[in-house]
Design a protein around this motif. Structure first.
Motif, mmCIF file in Angstrom:
data_model
loop_
_atom_site.group_PDB
_atom_site.id
_atom_site.type_symbol
_atom_site.label_atom_id
_atom_site.label_comp_id
_atom_site.label_asym_id
_atom_site.label_seq_id
_atom_site.Cartn_x
_atom_site.Cartn_y
_atom_site.Cartn_z
ATOM 1 N N GLU A 19 -37.820 37.477 16.266
ATOM 2 C CA GLU A 19 -37.069 38.705 16.501
ATOM 3 C C GLU A 19 -38.018 39.890 16.558
ATOM 4 O O GLU A 19 -39.096 39.877 15.948
ATOM 5 C CB GLU A 19 -36.039 38.939 15.388
ATOM 6 C CG GLU A 19 -35.030 37.827 15.214
ATOM 7 C CD GLU A 19 -33.932 38.232 14.239
ATOM 8 O OE1 GLU A 19 -33.398 39.357 14.371
ATOM 9 O OE2 GLU A 19 -33.619 37.437 13.335
ATOM 10 N N LYS B 85 -30.448 38.673 5.642
ATOM 11 C CA LYS B 85 -30.759 39.290 6.931
ATOM 12 C C LYS B 85 -31.205 40.738 6.760
ATOM 13 O O LYS B 85 -31.719 41.339 7.691
ATOM 14 C CB LYS B 85 -29.525 39.288 7.832
ATOM 15 C CG LYS B 85 -28.993 37.949 8.250
ATOM 16 C CD LYS B 85 -27.792 38.146 9.169
ATOM 17 C CE LYS B 85 -27.209 36.826 9.615
ATOM 18 N NZ LYS B 85 -26.020 37.027 10.499
ATOM 19 N N SER C 243 -36.831 27.639 10.691
ATOM 20 C CA SER C 243 -36.572 28.335 11.949
ATOM 21 C C SER C 243 -37.821 28.496 12.824
ATOM 22 O O SER C 243 -38.935 28.622 12.328
ATOM 23 C CB SER C 243 -35.997 29.721 11.644
ATOM 24 O OG SER C 243 -35.819 30.449 12.830
ATOM 25 N N ALA D 185 -37.170 30.800 15.362
ATOM 26 C CA ALA D 185 -36.676 32.014 16.009
ATOM 27 C C ALA D 185 -37.638 33.181 15.805
ATOM 28 O O ALA D 185 -38.290 33.301 14.765
ATOM 29 C CB ALA D 185 -35.297 32.375 15.452
ATOM 30 N N ASP E 67 -39.458 31.083 9.643
ATOM 31 C CA ASP E 67 -39.387 31.208 8.189
ATOM 32 C C ASP E 67 -40.193 30.079 7.580
ATOM 33 O O ASP E 67 -40.861 29.329 8.285
ATOM 34 C CB ASP E 67 -37.944 31.259 7.668
ATOM 35 C CG ASP E 67 -37.174 29.970 7.931
ATOM 36 O OD1 ASP E 67 -37.819 28.917 8.114
ATOM 37 O OD2 ASP E 67 -35.938 30.025 7.959
ATOM 38 N N SER F 189 -38.341 31.901 21.433
ATOM 39 C CA SER F 189 -38.651 31.166 20.208
ATOM 40 C C SER F 189 -39.975 30.423 20.361
ATOM 41 O O SER F 189 -40.430 30.138 21.472
ATOM 42 C CB SER F 189 -37.539 30.168 19.885
ATOM 43 O OG SER F 189 -36.326 30.831 19.628
ATOM 44 N N THR G 227 -30.917 39.586 13.210
ATOM 45 C CA THR G 227 -29.852 38.762 13.788
ATOM 46 C C THR G 227 -29.706 37.436 13.052
ATOM 47 O O THR G 227 -28.647 36.809 13.105
ATOM 48 C CB THR G 227 -30.122 38.483 15.277
ATOM 49 O OG1 THR G 227 -31.336 37.762 15.409
ATOM 50 C CG2 THR G 227 -30.216 39.789 16.052
ATOM 51 N N GLU G 228 -30.782 37.008 12.354
ATOM 52 C CA GLU G 228 -30.750 35.777 11.574
ATOM 53 C C GLU G 228 -31.345 36.018 10.194
ATOM 54 O O GLU G 228 -32.072 36.996 9.982
ATOM 55 C CB GLU G 228 -31.549 34.659 12.263
ATOM 56 C CG GLU G 228 -30.934 34.119 13.522
ATOM 57 C CD GLU G 228 -31.662 32.871 14.004
ATOM 58 O OE1 GLU G 228 -32.490 32.332 13.229
ATOM 59 O OE2 GLU G 228 -31.395 32.439 15.137
ATOM 60 N N CYS G 229 -31.050 35.102 9.283
ATOM 61 C CA CYS G 229 -31.699 35.136 7.972
ATOM 62 C C CYS G 229 -33.120 34.570 8.113
ATOM 63 O O CYS G 229 -33.343 33.600 8.859
ATOM 64 C CB CYS G 229 -30.917 34.296 6.968
ATOM 65 S SG CYS G 229 -29.249 34.910 6.658
ATOM 66 N N HIS G 230 -34.059 35.158 7.391
ATOM 67 C CA HIS G 230 -35.443 34.686 7.412
ATOM 68 C C HIS G 230 -35.974 34.630 5.990
ATOM 69 O O HIS G 230 -35.909 35.619 5.257
ATOM 70 C CB HIS G 230 -36.322 35.611 8.260
ATOM 71 C CG HIS G 230 -36.011 35.585 9.715
ATOM 72 N ND1 HIS G 230 -36.634 34.741 10.598
ATOM 73 C CD2 HIS G 230 -35.124 36.311 10.447
ATOM 74 C CE1 HIS G 230 -36.160 34.939 11.824
ATOM 75 N NE2 HIS G 230 -35.251 35.899 11.753
ATOM 76 N N ASN H 283 -29.866 33.520 1.428
ATOM 77 C CA ASN H 283 -30.870 33.904 2.405
ATOM 78 C C ASN H 283 -30.424 35.197 3.076
ATOM 79 O O ASN H 283 -29.260 35.321 3.466
ATOM 80 C CB ASN H 283 -31.023 32.790 3.452
ATOM 81 C CG ASN H 283 -32.376 32.837 4.119
ATOM 82 O OD1 ASN H 283 -33.086 33.820 4.015
ATOM 83 N ND2 ASN H 283 -32.712 31.770 4.835
ATOM 84 N N LYS I 288 -33.712 39.391 20.059
ATOM 85 C CA LYS I 288 -34.418 38.116 20.022
ATOM 86 C C LYS I 288 -35.344 37.991 21.220
ATOM 87 O O LYS I 288 -35.024 38.441 22.314
ATOM 88 C CB LYS I 288 -33.426 36.951 20.014
ATOM 89 C CG LYS I 288 -32.779 36.715 18.662
ATOM 90 C CD LYS I 288 -32.090 35.368 18.644
ATOM 91 C CE LYS I 288 -31.618 35.014 17.237
ATOM 92 N NZ LYS I 288 -31.013 33.664 17.171
#
Length: 576
Positions: A494, A447, A490, A492, A486, A508, A466-469, A445, A505
């Motif tokens: 961004e 980033k 998630s 989250a 995603d 959420s 900042t995160e994998c999506h 996954n 971020k």
């Protein structure tokens, strides 16, 4: 015996002959007036003193004022004094009785209107009002309000009202607006054609009016808040901004109930439940259209969103035997690009017309692909990455190839991605394409973010998220790029600043676990699809940027959303 003069002559069969006759007659009458020939009355007018000769018959036909004057005792005098109209204005209006025309200027329109009202010249009144409103910037709205109050002219009052409706956003910032009486403001806010970009504009105007004199207007506030289309706000807005207002608690409660409990709407008494109607500003009103199906299912459904009710309804059911395809809106069509059929990737491209609900084949891509992404930039369609092999076979890998479609050249390869990826999302911003996240060949996954410059035909890396999506919802909105959740896990969210090349971020999603789509609509950021952690709730959410939180706009479709596009409402109703 002579024919009675009360009998009307039969209309001539040749209207052109009749028109020529009337033109000759009126030209002759005006010449008599211009030459002061055969006149039978003279008006003595002041400021400055002048004598204005005229023909009784013409004036009586033009105005009930003159008709009654000449039938009365005063009308028998050869000279009649007029003391309350200036001589220049009076003479212009006498000329109007003969020609239907008068020289109106910004400096004399007020006096002309007052005199026309005094002389009961309805057509002249209309001409004066039309001229005034056409030159309102020169005459000033302030003076128009004063003239309307002084004359109590209904035509001017209605024209000013139309102007207020059309120019509400500007007028609500004026000093005059603060002195509107509640009846006037209520009538404006009730209008279905109020020219505003969003309902919050009307709310902010009410707040400004209310805060100008809180003590005197506190009891009147609920009357105005009730004129808002409260169901267009989300529950958070209603709780934060409407419920705390004095006397508005019940209004907020009803609107929240309407939004959250569709099954109870027949029992909820609300004045306005539909959005405002079509006007000059909102004739391009837009809504959401989603394509729904499970990732491995064929024959998707197309659903449209009713913003007023926060509900979805089926627009069409489509027969399409590929899954894992990607869709994009192009003019009045949804393009279905690639996909997987019987376990093998495809390069097929088909166009489904939203108006006619008919299919058309387009040139196939050069390379078969599925679980890719598609975007439009400068009228060109790009198909980016994806998977190229059959399911569960070792040759199935992430693709780096990118191809571009134009109606003139068909599909052609452009520069490939730096990193091959599938279940990637893409968005266009400021003339460039950004690809975000996804999976690489070994199912890592990602980033990473890549940016395509069409002028240079090159891809470059941007700052990592900042995160994998994985297959996230993405949208360009108000100068930033948003990545939401995603495909499965998630919540989250961004935000990317292309100028600074930085990610941050934001709040959420409260509900939206596994959000599938993100769009910019009505100057707001919307997310569609996904469920709560417990899996018992799905929804449409709207981002409140000022307070960094998400508000709910209604439920999502039960089926899985594959894509979402923003379309004009007129496009969905034009074929009904």
């Amino acid at each position: 015996m002579a024919t009675s003069c009360r009998q009307r002559p039969a209309l001539q069969s040749d209207s052109s002959e009749q028109n020529r006759f009337m033109e000759k007659l009126m030209a002759k009458i005006f010449r008599f007036y211009d030459e002061q020939s055969l006149t039978d009355v003279t008006f003595k007018v002041s400021n400055p003193t002048a004598h204005v000769p005229a023909h009784r018959l013409i004036l009586a036909a033009a105005s009930p004022y003159f008709e009654n004057l000449f039938k009365g005792n005063k009308g028998n005098k050869p000279i009649i004094e007029i003391n309350d109209i200036d001589s220049d204005i009076f003479e212009r209006l006498i000329t109007f009785c003969y020609t239907g025309q008068a020289l109106i200027t910004v400096t004399n329109v007020g006096a002309m209107l007052k005199a026309a009202i005094r002389l009961q010249l309805d057509d002249a009144i209309t001409r004066c009002v039309e001229y005034l409103m056409a030159h309102i910037d020169e005459y000033t709205l302030h003076d128009a309000y004063m003239l309307e109050r002084e004359t109590r002219c209904e035509i001017l009052k209605e024209k000013i009202f139309e102007y207020e409706i059309q120019n509400f956003m500007e007028i609500s910032q004026s000093d005059e607006f603060l002195n509107f009486d509640v009846e006037k403001l209520q009538r404006i806010l009730e209008s279905d054609n109020l020219n505003i970009t969003r309902e919050e504009v009307a709310f902010e105007a009410i707040k400004r009016w209310f805060n100008y004199d809180v003590a005197a207007r506190e009891k009147q506030l609920p009357l105005l808040i009730a004129c808002l289309r409260l169901t267009q706000f989300d529950a958070d807005f209603l709780l934060t901004h409407i419920q705390p207002l004095p006397g508005c608690e019940l209004l907020a409660f009803k609107a929240i109930s309407w939004i959250s409990k569709p099954e109870a709407r027949t029992k909820i008494n609300m004045r306005f439940t539909e959005p405002r109607g079509v006007s000059a500003a909102n004739c391009n009103e837009k809504t959401l259209l989603v394509v729904c199906s499970e990732e491995t299912e064929i024959n998707p459904k197309v659903l449209q969103y009713n913003k007023a009710e926060g509900k979805w309804q089926e627009y069409a059911s489509i027969k399409y035997d590929h899954y894992g395809c990607r869709t994009i809106l192009k003019d009045d069509n949804i393009l279905f690009i690639g996909g997987n059929k019987n376990g093998a990737p495809s390069n097929i491209v088909r166009s489904w017309n939203i108006r006619s609900k008919t299919w058309q084949n387009l040139p196939a891509m050069k390379q078969a692909r599925w679980r890719h992404c598609v975007v439009e930039l400068d009228g060109k369609i790009y198909a980016i990455g994806g998977r190229e092999g059959k399911i569960n076979l070792t040759e199935d890998r992430a693709m780096s190839s990118v191809e571009r479609y134009t109606t003139s050249d068909g599909w052609e390869f452009v520069s490939s991605l730096i990193v091959g990826r599938f279940d990637v999302s893409a968005v266009t911003f400021n003339g460039k394409i950004y690809t975000l996240g996804g999976y690489d060949t070994v199912f890592n996954n990602l980033k990473s973010v890549e940016c395509y410059n069409p002028d240079l035909n090159t891809w470059t890396f941007c700052a990592d998220m900042t995160e994998c999506h994985y297959y996230p919802g993405t949208a360009a909105h108000n100068g930033h790029i948003y990545v939401v959740g995603d495909c499965f896990r998630s919540r989250a969210v961004e935000r990317y600043d292309p100028q600074q090349d930085t990610w941050s971020k934001i709040c959420s999603l409260e509900v939206g676990f596994g959000c599938k789509a993100c769009v910019s609509l009505d100057n707001k950021l919307w997310t569609i699809g996904g469920t709560s952690k417990s899996g018992d709730k799905s929804c449409v959410s709207v981002y409140d940027e000022e307070n960094d939180r998400w508000g709910q706009k209604g439920s999502s479709p039960e089926t899985d959303i594959r894509s979402c596009v923003v379309v004009p409402v007129a496009l969905l109703t034009s074929n009904e």
